[in-house]
Enzyme design. Structure first.
Site, PDB file in Angstrom:
ATOM      1  N   HIS A 190       0.847  -1.187   0.000  1.00  0.00           N
ATOM      2  CA  HIS A 190       0.000   0.000   0.000  1.00  0.00           C
ATOM      3  C   HIS A 190       0.887   1.243   0.000  1.00  0.00           C
ATOM      4  CE1 HIS A 190      -3.569  -2.365   1.811  1.00  0.00           C
ATOM      5  NE2 HIS A 190      -3.723  -2.212   0.510  1.00  0.00           N
ATOM      6  N   GLY A 193      -2.376  -1.698  -8.547  1.00  0.00           N
ATOM      7  CA  GLY A 193      -3.340  -2.506  -7.786  1.00  0.00           C
ATOM      8  C   GLY A 193      -4.797  -2.169  -8.061  1.00  0.00           C
ATOM      9  N   ASP A 219      -3.969  -6.198  -8.642  1.00  0.00           N
ATOM     10  CA  ASP A 219      -4.321  -7.168  -7.601  1.00  0.00           C
ATOM     11  C   ASP A 219      -5.002  -8.388  -8.219  1.00  0.00           C
ATOM     12  OD1 ASP A 219      -3.309  -5.520  -5.571  1.00  0.00           O
ATOM     13  OD2 ASP A 219      -5.233  -4.539  -5.255  1.00  0.00           O
ATOM     14  N   ASP A 241      -1.249  -1.589   4.770  1.00  0.00           N
ATOM     15  CA  ASP A 241      -1.354  -0.480   5.721  1.00  0.00           C
ATOM     16  C   ASP A 241      -2.677  -0.630   6.471  1.00  0.00           C
ATOM     17  OD1 ASP A 241      -1.409   1.863   7.159  1.00  0.00           O
ATOM     18  OD2 ASP A 241      -1.732   3.152   5.417  1.00  0.00           O
ATOM     19  N   HIS A 284      -9.899   0.073  -2.215  1.00  0.00           N
ATOM     20  CA  HIS A 284      -9.925  -1.241  -2.864  1.00  0.00           C
ATOM     21  C   HIS A 284      -9.655  -2.347  -1.842  1.00  0.00           C
ATOM     22  CE1 HIS A 284      -5.795   0.191  -3.145  1.00  0.00           C
ATOM     23  NE2 HIS A 284      -5.392  -1.049  -3.249  1.00  0.00           N
ATOM     24  N   ASP A 288     -10.044  -5.987  -2.753  1.00  0.00           N
ATOM     25  CA  ASP A 288      -8.957  -6.641  -3.468  1.00  0.00           C
ATOM     26  C   ASP A 288      -7.995  -7.308  -2.490  1.00  0.00           C
ATOM     27  OD1 ASP A 288     -10.013  -5.691  -5.873  1.00  0.00           O
ATOM     28  OD2 ASP A 288      -8.828  -3.858  -5.779  1.00  0.00           O
ATOM     29  N   ARG A 330      -7.872 -14.315   0.709  1.00  0.00           N
ATOM     30  CA  ARG A 330      -8.693 -15.519   0.561  1.00  0.00           C
ATOM     31  C   ARG A 330      -8.051 -16.502  -0.410  1.00  0.00           C
ATOM     32  NH1 ARG A 330     -12.183 -17.384  -2.931  1.00  0.00           N
ATOM     33  NH2 ARG A 330     -12.360 -15.492  -4.138  1.00  0.00           N
TER      34      ARG A 330
END
Length: 137
Positions: free
Chosen positions: A16, A64, A69, A89, A96, A99, A105
């Site tokens: 980030h 991203g 991402d 962060d 987002h 994402d 996951r």
């Protein structure tokens, strides 16, 4: 490792905005270990790593929020990565954020080592690259 026939490890590096300086610093500390790693990175993060360490093998994907991402997520699904290093962060709101959750996951579903901090990134690099050296010996 996801694909033992591949000689070089394949890591995705993402950060980030508030942690981009930290990931570049971390890459500098791990530079000798990462010299044999194929690195995939989202746009700005990858550009900063390339600028600081042009000798590393870095492929820049899209930014991203613009799909980078998702590109990394696809690589996870296709088992084209051996680790995901994502300096998140946790103190800033992320437009987002979904994402980030999707990558977390997917890394869990595909049993991919994932680090969100410097200390866990060090553990992944040390563990995977030591594993590579011992399996090639």
């Amino acid at each position: 490792m996801n694909n033992s026939s591949v000689d070089a490890s394949r890591f995705a590096l993402v950060a980030h905005d508030a942690r981009k300086d930290e990931i570049v610093e971390w890459v500098g500390l791990q530079q000798s270990r990462l010299s044999g790693v194929q690195i995939f990175s989202t746009g700005t993060t990858g550009s900063r790593i390339i600028k600081a360490f042009p000798e590393l093998n870095v492929t820049c994907l899209k930014s991203g929020p613009l799909g980078g991402d998702q590109q990394i997520g696809a690589m996870i699904c296709e088992e084209k990565l051996d680790a995901l290093i994502f300096f998140v962060d946790p103190l800033s709101p992320m437009p987002h954020d979904v994402d980030v959750k999707a990558l977390t996951r997917l890394a869990t579903v595909y049993n991919l080592p994932m680090a969100c901090s410097r200390s866990t990134a060090d553990l992944i690099v040390n563990g995977l690259l030591d594993e590579d050296a011992s399996t090639r010996a």
